[in-house]
Design a protein around this motif. Structure first.
Motif, PDB file in Angstrom:
ATOM      1  N   SER A  79       0.854  -1.187   0.000  1.00 25.73           N
ATOM      2  CA  SER A  79       0.000   0.000   0.000  1.00 25.73           C
ATOM      3  C   SER A  79       0.889   1.237   0.000  1.00 25.73           C
ATOM      4  CB  SER A  79      -0.894  -0.017   1.246  1.00 25.73           C
ATOM      5  OG  SER A  79      -1.284   1.292   1.590  1.00 25.73           O
ATOM      6  N   THR A  80       0.833   2.023  -1.080  1.00 26.94           N
ATOM      7  CA  THR A  80       1.697   3.209  -1.127  1.00 26.94           C
ATOM      8  C   THR A  80       1.273   4.227  -0.067  1.00 26.94           C
ATOM      9  OG1 THR A  80       0.395   3.916  -3.041  1.00 26.94           O
ATOM     10  CG2 THR A  80       2.606   3.101  -3.476  1.00 26.94           C
ATOM     11  N   GLY A  81      -0.026   4.298   0.237  1.00 26.98           N
ATOM     12  CA  GLY A  81      -0.492   5.193   1.301  1.00 26.98           C
ATOM     13  C   GLY A  81       0.181   4.837   2.625  1.00 26.98           C
ATOM     14  N   LEU A 128       3.946   5.510   2.572  1.00 26.04           N
ATOM     15  CA  LEU A 128       4.219   6.943   2.721  1.00 26.04           C
ATOM     16  C   LEU A 128       4.012   7.400   4.159  1.00 26.04           C
ATOM     17  CD1 LEU A 128       2.556   8.350  -0.521  1.00 26.04           C
ATOM     18  CD2 LEU A 128       4.969   8.551   0.091  1.00 26.04           C
ATOM     19  N   ARG A 129       2.936   6.913   4.781  1.00 26.96           N
ATOM     20  CA  ARG A 129       2.679   7.320   6.172  1.00 26.96           C
ATOM     21  C   ARG A 129       3.823   6.868   7.084  1.00 26.96           C
ATOM     22  NH1 ARG A 129      -2.674   6.939   4.324  1.00 26.96           N
ATOM     23  NH2 ARG A 129      -2.793   4.695   4.622  1.00 26.96           N
ATOM     24  N   ALA A 130       4.408   5.699   6.789  1.00 30.54           N
ATOM     25  CA  ALA A 130       5.555   5.224   7.578  1.00 30.54           C
ATOM     26  C   ALA A 130       6.763   6.140   7.361  1.00 30.54           C
ATOM     27  CB  ALA A 130       5.894   3.788   7.195  1.00 30.54           C
ATOM     28  N   ILE A 161       9.390  10.049  -5.882  1.00 30.13           N
ATOM     29  CA  ILE A 161       9.312   9.493  -4.529  1.00 30.13           C
ATOM     30  C   ILE A 161       8.588   8.151  -4.560  1.00 30.13           C
ATOM     31  CG2 ILE A 161       8.330   9.819  -2.224  1.00 30.13           C
ATOM     32  CD1 ILE A 161       8.678  12.788  -2.533  1.00 30.13           C
ATOM     33  N   ILE A 162       7.418   8.158  -5.215  1.00 32.10           N
ATOM     34  CA  ILE A 162       6.566   6.961  -5.249  1.00 32.10           C
ATOM     35  C   ILE A 162       7.269   5.820  -5.984  1.00 32.10           C
ATOM     36  CG2 ILE A 162       4.394   6.025  -6.152  1.00 32.10           C
ATOM     37  CD1 ILE A 162       3.884   7.955  -3.984  1.00 32.10           C
ATOM     38  N   VAL A 163       7.809   6.133  -7.146  1.00 32.42           N
ATOM     39  CA  VAL A 163       8.387   5.088  -7.992  1.00 32.42           C
ATOM     40  C   VAL A 163       9.603   4.462  -7.312  1.00 32.42           C
ATOM     41  CG1 VAL A 163       9.518   4.644 -10.200  1.00 32.42           C
ATOM     42  CG2 VAL A 163       7.448   6.041 -10.128  1.00 32.42           C
TER      43      VAL A 163
HETATM   44  P1  ADP Z   1      -6.755   6.922  -0.178  1.00 28.73           P
HETATM   45  O1  ADP Z   1      -7.352   7.116   1.165  1.00 28.73           O
HETATM   46  O2  ADP Z   1      -7.075   7.973  -1.187  1.00 28.73           O
HETATM   47  O3  ADP Z   1      -6.858   5.538  -0.716  1.00 28.73           O
HETATM   48  P2  ADP Z   1      -3.957   6.355   0.324  1.00 28.73           P
HETATM   49  O4  ADP Z   1      -3.929   5.900   1.736  1.00 28.73           O
HETATM   50  O5  ADP Z   1      -3.805   5.338  -0.748  1.00 28.73           O
HETATM   51  O6  ADP Z   1      -5.238   7.252   0.072  1.00 28.73           O
HETATM   52  O7  ADP Z   1      -2.854   7.475   0.100  1.00 28.73           O
HETATM   53  C1  ADP Z   1      -2.791   8.629   0.913  1.00 28.73           C
HETATM   54  C2  ADP Z   1      -2.079   9.756   0.177  1.00 28.73           C
HETATM   55  O8  ADP Z   1      -0.770   9.325  -0.216  1.00 28.73           O
HETATM   56  C3  ADP Z   1      -2.734  10.164  -1.140  1.00 28.73           C
HETATM   57  O9  ADP Z   1      -3.753  11.093  -0.945  1.00 28.73           O
HETATM   58  C4  ADP Z   1      -1.542  10.751  -1.899  1.00 28.73           C
HETATM   59  O10 ADP Z   1      -1.218  12.037  -1.462  1.00 28.73           O
HETATM   60  C5  ADP Z   1      -0.413   9.834  -1.507  1.00 28.73           C
HETATM   61  N1  ADP Z   1      -0.239   8.702  -2.460  1.00 28.73           N
HETATM   62  C6  ADP Z   1      -0.492   7.383  -2.234  1.00 28.73           C
HETATM   63  N2  ADP Z   1      -0.225   6.634  -3.318  1.00 28.73           N
HETATM   64  C7  ADP Z   1       0.211   7.502  -4.275  1.00 28.73           C
HETATM   65  C8  ADP Z   1       0.622   7.359  -5.632  1.00 28.73           C
HETATM   66  N3  ADP Z   1       0.630   6.163  -6.241  1.00 28.73           N
HETATM   67  N4  ADP Z   1       0.996   8.474  -6.305  1.00 28.73           N
HETATM   68  C9  ADP Z   1       0.987   9.674  -5.718  1.00 28.73           C
HETATM   69  N5  ADP Z   1       0.601   9.882  -4.452  1.00 28.73           N
HETATM   70  C10 ADP Z   1       0.208   8.825  -3.727  1.00 28.73           C
END
Ligand code: ADP
Length: 190
Positions: free
Chosen positions: A30-32, A35-37, A63-65
């Motif tokens: 999960s990229t979300g 990122l939070r970590a 950053i993501i890639v």
């Molecule tokens: P959501 O609640 O929209 O599913 P996520 O938990 O997946 O959100 O991601 C939280 C935040 O992290 C996003 O709003 C965005 O800012 C960033 N993010 C996550 N995945 C990506 C991605 N693939 N590309 C760019 N930003 C991302």
């Protein structure tokens, strides 16, 4: 199996991802969460990403890639993974195809969790988490419609898309998810 789960904010992606990783026995990417970590550990990537995330904007691709690419190379991802939150844009999908191709891997299937916008807003108002500022939430739905929805067409043309009705109980929806996975398995074998 290498599967991508796509759905707008509030579609119930988290619940379905949890069930699906248990069912498939693959790691959950999960990229979300990644990122939070990074934000919590105050890494340089996390510090840069935080501002974008707070505004409901996409974090820049480098950053993501970088993050996903490193994770995909880990040994536990060799036999499969569930991608959640990535790819989110067409360029990210193309980058993912490149990354996988270099490792002789492919995406086996893409599941879309379809939920109409008015239902997403209704759910958000009902649960009201502190990170659910209505304005930001609405921005995130729009960002999904503009940037992420075109991905569905990209995977449809590759014959990899399964669109699933995201209305119903978690159990009902997961039954639909499993039907899609079986279809991907048949295609992968043939
Ligand atoms: P959501 O609640 O929209 O599913 P996520 O938990 O997946 O959100 O991601 C939280 C935040 O992290 C996003 O709003 C965005 O800012 C960033 N993010 C996550 N995945 C990506 C991605 N693939 N590309 C760019 N930003 C991302």
């Amino acid at each position: 199996m290498r599967i991508i789960l796509i759905g707008p904010p509030g579609a119930g992606k988290g619940t379905q991802c949890q069930r699906l990783v248990e069912f498939l026995k693959v790691p959950h990417l999960s990229t979300g969460e990644m990122l939070r970590a990074e934000v919590r550990s105050r890494t340089p990537a996390g510090v840069e990403a935080a501002n974008f995330m707070e505004q409901g904007q996409l974090v820049p691709d480098p950053i993501i890639v970088g993050m996903v690419s490193r994770r995909l190379q880990a040994p536990d991802c060799r036999s499969g993974c569930l991608l959640d939150g990535f790819p989110r844009t067409l360029p990210q999908a193309e980058t993912l195809d490149d990354l996988l191709e270099r490792r002789a891997m492919t995406v086996d299937g893409v599941i879309e969790l379809a939920v109409p916008r008015d239902e997403l807003v209704r759910r958000m108002l009902a649960r009201r988490r502190e990170d659910d500022d209505p304005e930001i939430f609405s921005k995130r739905i729009t960002s999904f419609e503009v940037q992420t929805a075109p991905l569905l067409d990209y995977y449809l043309r590759q014959g990899k898309l399964a669109s699933i009705d995201g209305l119903g109980t978690a159990e009902e929806i997961f039954d639909r998810v499993k039907i899609a996975v079986r279809r991907f398995e048949r295609t992968a074998r043939s």
